[in-house]
Write an enzyme that holds these catalytic residues in place. Sequence first.
Site, PDB file in Angstrom:
ATOM      1  N   ASP A  74     -57.283   1.902  68.831  1.00 16.01           N
ATOM      2  CA  ASP A  74     -57.410   3.259  68.727  1.00 16.01           C
ATOM      3  C   ASP A  74     -57.767   3.971  70.231  1.00 16.01           C
ATOM      4  OD1 ASP A  74     -59.923   2.328  68.798  1.00 16.01           O
ATOM      5  OD2 ASP A  74     -60.807   3.436  67.221  1.00 16.01           O
ATOM      6  N   SER A  75     -57.951   3.036  70.922  1.00 16.90           N
ATOM      7  CA  SER A  75     -58.343   3.404  72.583  1.00 16.90           C
ATOM      8  C   SER A  75     -57.066   4.673  72.718  1.00 16.90           C
ATOM      9  CB  SER A  75     -58.258   2.536  73.435  1.00 16.90           C
ATOM     10  OG  SER A  75     -57.059   1.647  73.360  1.00 16.90           O
ATOM     11  N   ASP A 113     -55.382  -1.170  64.812  1.00 22.80           N
ATOM     12  CA  ASP A 113     -56.924  -0.543  64.647  1.00 22.80           C
ATOM     13  C   ASP A 113     -56.859   0.091  63.175  1.00 22.80           C
ATOM     14  OD1 ASP A 113     -58.928  -1.579  66.214  1.00 22.80           O
ATOM     15  OD2 ASP A 113     -58.437  -0.262  67.654  1.00 22.80           O
ATOM     16  N   LYS A 143     -57.276  -4.416  62.558  1.00 19.28           N
ATOM     17  CA  LYS A 143     -58.536  -4.666  63.364  1.00 19.28           C
ATOM     18  C   LYS A 143     -59.520  -3.768  62.800  1.00 19.28           C
ATOM     19  CE  LYS A 143     -59.421  -3.859  67.874  1.00 19.28           C
ATOM     20  NZ  LYS A 143     -60.691  -2.873  67.921  1.00 19.28           N
ATOM     21  N   GLU A 145     -63.911  -2.303  63.188  1.00 17.96           N
ATOM     22  CA  GLU A 145     -65.143  -2.593  63.985  1.00 17.96           C
ATOM     23  C   GLU A 145     -66.241  -2.812  63.135  1.00 17.96           C
ATOM     24  OE1 GLU A 145     -65.896   0.612  66.848  1.00 17.96           O
ATOM     25  OE2 GLU A 145     -63.858   0.323  67.766  1.00 17.96           O
ATOM     26  N   GLU A 212     -66.835  -7.482  72.576  1.00 17.10           N
ATOM     27  CA  GLU A 212     -66.619  -6.490  73.711  1.00 17.10           C
ATOM     28  C   GLU A 212     -67.918  -6.216  74.213  1.00 17.10           C
ATOM     29  OE1 GLU A 212     -64.588  -2.805  72.626  1.00 17.10           O
ATOM     30  OE2 GLU A 212     -65.108  -1.865  74.531  1.00 17.10           O
TER      31      GLU A 212
HETATM   32  O1  KIV Z   1     -58.824   0.300  70.859  1.00 13.39           O
HETATM   33  C1  KIV Z   1     -58.741  -0.576  71.496  1.00 13.39           C
HETATM   34  O2  KIV Z   1     -58.110  -0.651  72.530  1.00 13.39           O
HETATM   35  C2  KIV Z   1     -59.547  -1.571  71.579  1.00 13.39           C
HETATM   36  C3  KIV Z   1     -59.664  -3.035  72.433  1.00 13.39           C
HETATM   37  C4  KIV Z   1     -59.865  -2.456  73.572  1.00 13.39           C
HETATM   38  C5  KIV Z   1     -60.214  -4.017  72.076  1.00 13.39           C
HETATM   39  O3  KIV Z   1     -60.442  -1.914  70.598  1.00 13.39           O
END
Ligand code: KIV
Length: 317
Positions: A74-75, A113, A143, A145, A212
């Site tokens: 989600d970056s 994510d 993924k 969090e 992280e």
């Molecule tokens: O959102 C993302 O890109 C991430 C990674 C940096 C682990 O969660």
Amino acid sequence: MLHPLIKRHSLQFIRTFHSTNVKFSAQSIIKRKSLNDIRQLYNSNTKISVLTAHDYISGKIANDSDVDMILVGDSLAMVALGYEDTNEIPFDEFLYHCRAVSRGTTKSFLIADLPFGSYESSISKAIESSVQLISKGRANAIKLEGGKEIAPTIKSLTQVGIPVMAHIGLTPQRSNSLGGFKVQGNTGDSAFDIYQDALEVQKAGAFAVVLEAIPAKIGKFITENLSIPTIGIGAGPDTSGQVLVQADLLNLTNSEINPKFVKKYLNGYKLSIDAIGEYINDVKSQKFPELGIHTYKIKDDHYENFIKKVDELKNKK
Ligand code: KIV
């Protein structure tokens, strides 16, 4: 999608291909990496490479580089879409990007994510969102969090056959409650808390866990005391693998935010600005396009015919 000027293989091509007795071999069908392959890398102490991708192009680049796992992180909200933080991206927009990345990937294991707001409120919401990312987004795993508090969700997801990678330490979706993007686990208590998170997400069935922004010693300790791979980003060299945001690694955005854990392998931003500057100069000075190199031809008799028709049209008026 193919460029309109690039022709798809026609039936004629396929027939010729077969008539020359060239057979499709099993090796020519490239298999996507599976959870078993990731497990094998871990069991053989081979470091696992993970890279984010945010669209078709970055997905294809990561895939063609042979990275083990691609993360639609989600970056992308900040890096690819210019949002202020990762919490701003709506689920549908995220799914759209996930679909684009998956179209560019054939070999790497693809993880998506669960964006902020798509899983916290209930386990059934987490399952619904994950199903969307897998069925429509074509991800192989998701993924999310969080640590011990999210373990029941991880357990339910894995029980219905959705592979989960957990993410603990600095969890950007919770930056508001963490007081910003800060190193985590740098006191005895907070390190112990993260270690407990790691144990709980492992127990819940996560196949891997992202660590992280934690001290390298804590990254090493957790890695040595888990039996699932740890994927580090700012967690030192001893985790089972590493993940970076592709746009950071290639320095595509020239961002003023430079986390300590990022290594820039290319100055993609400068190279792009320079190349585009050259293009602009070529356009202005008429160096581009070059006749005969970047241009199409028309046969003389066709051109004469065309001019004849134009003349006829003029004479009619
Ligand atoms: O959102 C993302 O890109 C991430 C990674 C940096 C682990 O969660």
